[in-house]
Write a protein that holds these residues in place. Structure first.
Motif, PDB file in Angstrom:
ATOM      1  N   ALA A  11      74.159  34.972  50.919  1.00 41.57           N
ATOM      2  CA  ALA A  11      74.567  33.732  51.182  1.00 41.57           C
ATOM      3  C   ALA A  11      76.264  33.249  50.355  1.00 41.57           C
ATOM      4  O   ALA A  11      76.682  34.393  49.772  1.00 41.57           O
ATOM      5  CB  ALA A  11      73.921  32.679  49.894  1.00 41.57           C
TER       6      ALA A  11
ATOM      7  N   ARG B 126      75.921  29.450  46.863  1.00 39.47           N
ATOM      8  CA  ARG B 126      73.791  29.175  46.367  1.00 39.47           C
ATOM      9  C   ARG B 126      73.984  27.753  45.498  1.00 39.47           C
ATOM     10  O   ARG B 126      74.901  27.782  45.196  1.00 39.47           O
ATOM     11  CB  ARG B 126      73.658  30.260  44.849  1.00 39.47           C
ATOM     12  N   GLN B 127      73.325  27.297  45.975  1.00 36.45           N
ATOM     13  CA  GLN B 127      72.378  25.308  45.563  1.00 36.45           C
ATOM     14  C   GLN B 127      72.951  25.706  43.793  1.00 36.45           C
ATOM     15  O   GLN B 127      72.030  26.727  42.802  1.00 36.45           O
ATOM     16  CB  GLN B 127      71.332  24.619  46.315  1.00 36.45           C
TER      17      GLN B 127
ATOM     18  N   GLU C 238      75.268  26.497  41.868  1.00 39.39           N
ATOM     19  CA  GLU C 238      76.097  27.636  41.747  1.00 39.39           C
ATOM     20  C   GLU C 238      77.234  26.780  41.346  1.00 39.39           C
ATOM     21  O   GLU C 238      77.723  25.580  42.030  1.00 39.39           O
ATOM     22  CB  GLU C 238      76.288  28.812  42.518  1.00 39.39           C
TER      23      GLU C 238
ATOM     24  N   ASP D  38      66.727  24.495  48.667  1.00 33.74           N
ATOM     25  CA  ASP D  38      65.713  24.994  47.362  1.00 33.74           C
ATOM     26  C   ASP D  38      64.842  23.993  46.842  1.00 33.74           C
ATOM     27  O   ASP D  38      65.361  23.401  45.992  1.00 33.74           O
ATOM     28  CB  ASP D  38      66.439  25.701  46.518  1.00 33.74           C
TER      29      ASP D  38
ATOM     30  N   SER E 191      72.195  25.902  49.721  1.00 28.15           N
ATOM     31  CA  SER E 191      72.890  26.423  49.517  1.00 28.15           C
ATOM     32  C   SER E 191      73.102  27.448  51.448  1.00 28.15           C
ATOM     33  O   SER E 191      72.855  26.138  51.781  1.00 28.15           O
ATOM     34  CB  SER E 191      71.738  27.754  49.575  1.00 28.15           C
TER      35      SER E 191
END
Length: 469
Positions: free
Chosen positions: A340, A343-344, A346, A364, A395
């Protein structure tokens, strides 16, 4: 049930003839006074002849039932063979009537017919060879109606008809190719629809030896994975097939299912590959006998980065000096396949520009992530985090080994402070970009999979607050 319905008429006719034989004395007694002795005596001949013909009729109905397939049960014998069997059934019935009903010698007839058939067969030997080749092809089933076959390089089409003498192919141009069955049976051909509909196509690419093999494979593979019509599984790949004085020969190999779209998919693959090579600053190999100034496989510092930024609509309002300043600030990062980049959820304050490789944007939601989009070289992601400071909204996973350039907020801040009017233009461009992405998701049936787009005024307020303008 359909087979029984086919057999009912001949069975009923045989039952009627059997009834007539059973009541023959009674029928003779009544027919003698009506039609006379001559026609009355011919009753047996008519009944026997009709019995042979009805038996042949019933046999042909059985052959029809075997030759006619259904969705649940395929045909047991080919159509050409069924036609031949019907011909022999009726021919045998006629000979049986001559021999057993009319008491006529058939030996001389067969001998005379044999000579005539031999003469006719010699004159029509090529056509007869095509007919028997067609029967053999229908028995072996090397191809069926609807299959795509290639007889020789450049001669390919979809099988539209297999008749007694020839096979008809429909090409991708919509024209018909009529090929005698003897030629097909006696030559080597490729059936791309068997044993499975998926088949592999290879596109050759020749690059200079100065381009590292690992990098060349990465750039070519990203083009394969971004082209429409290329199957994700089996996965496309790139292999080295030859190293010559003129360069290294690669084959970009991919799988597809529709033989009618080979040219279109090859066009899309080559277009994507050439575009990725241009963005990476890689040229195709040329003849080494030519005198031509060599361009280094590695671009001067900042050239490739500047070109990547200039192609992005997000930076359309920036002038040459500002683009050059941002290009020098870009940080190169290598992302291995399956890793990745972001990341979703973050936090983040940077965007990424893809130089080589492909990425999948995933949301996600539950146990299985939802893939929103596939990004290719020249695309960017993370701009909302760079300009507004909001957490990553999705992500972004590398589909191949990839190279990206990262631009941080601290690098954009001096430019926006010198030209605060760029904030409004950036907000409008981001709003337009979000709207296009949402329209694409709706087109693909993924509406609602990502947060709805934000108005440009709201984006401008966030941007100014984040950069304290």
């Amino acid at each position: 049930m359909s087979a029984l319905r086919r057999l009912f008429p001949p069975a009923a006719a045989l039952a009627l003839l059997a009834t007539a034989v059973a009541y023959k004395p009674w029928l003779h007694a009544h027919l003698l006074h009506v039609v006379g002795p001559v026609l009355s005596d011919g009753f047996d001949t008519v009944v026997a002849s009709a019995a042979w013909l009805v038996a042949a009729w019933g046999g042909s109905r059985i052959v029809d039932a075997l030759a006619t397939g259904t969705a649940e049960r395929p045909a047991r014998i080919p159509r050409l063979l069924s036609d031949l069997l019907r011909f022999f059934l009726y021919g045998f019935a006629v000979l049986a009537i001559l021999a057993f009903v009319l008491d006529q010698p058939v030996t001389g007839l067969l001998a005379t017919s044999g000579v005539a058939i031999a003469v006719l067969g010699f004159a029509l030997r090529n056509m007869i060879a095509d007919i028997f080749a067609g029967i053999a092809l229908n028995i072996e089933h090397p191809y069926r109606i609807g299959d795509w076959i290639e007889l020789s390089p450049g001669v390919a089409g979809r099988v539209d008809e297999i008749n007694w003498r020839a096979t008809r192919l429909i090409t991708t141009e919509g024209t018909a190719i009529i090929v005698p069955n003897g030629i097909v049976a006696g030559s080597r051909f490729t059936n791309v629809s068997r044993p499975t509909p998926a088949f592999r196509v290879a596109v050759p690419v020749l690059l200079d030896q100065e381009v590292p093999v690992e990098r060349a494979k990465r750039v070519l593979l990203s083009g394969l994975m971004c082209a429409d019509g290329v199957l994700a599984s089996p996965r496309p790949d790139v292999v080295v097939v030859e190293a010559t004085a003129n360069g290294v020969a690669y084959q970009a190999r991919f799988w597809m299912e529709d033989g009618a779209r080979v040219a279109i998919v090859r066009d899309g693959v080559l277009t994507a590959i050439l575009g990725n090579l241009a963005r990476a600053g890689i040229e195709l190999a040329h003849q080494k006998r030519e005198f031509r100034p060599r361009r280094s496989a590695t671009n001067p510092p900042g050239t490739l980065r500047r070109r990547l930024l200039q192609q992005l609509d997000l930076f359309a309002a920036f002038d040459e000096a500002e683009i050059a300043e941002l290009a020098l600030a870009l940080r190169k990062r290598r992302i291995p396949a399956g890793t990745a980049a972001v990341r979703q959820g973050e936090p983040g304050q940077s965007l990424f520009v893809i130089a080589e490789g492909v990425f999948d944007v995933q949301l996600d939601q539950g146990a299985v992530p939802v893939r929103l989009n596939r990004l290719s070289p020249g695309d960017l992601f993370g701009e909302m985090s760079l300009l507004t400071g909001q957490p990553r909204s999705a992500s972004v996973i590398a589909g191949t080994d990839a190279v990206v350039y990262e631009l941080d907020k601290d690098h954009v801040d001096p430019v926006l402070r010198r030209r605060p009017e760029l904030a409004r233009l950036l907000a409008e461009l981001m709003a337009q970009r979000q709207t296009r992405n949402e329209e694409e998701r709706v087109r693909q049936g993924r509406a609602g999979a990502a947060p709805p787009p934000v108005a440009s005024q709201d984006l401008l307020a966030r941007l100014r607050g984040f950069f304290k303008l």
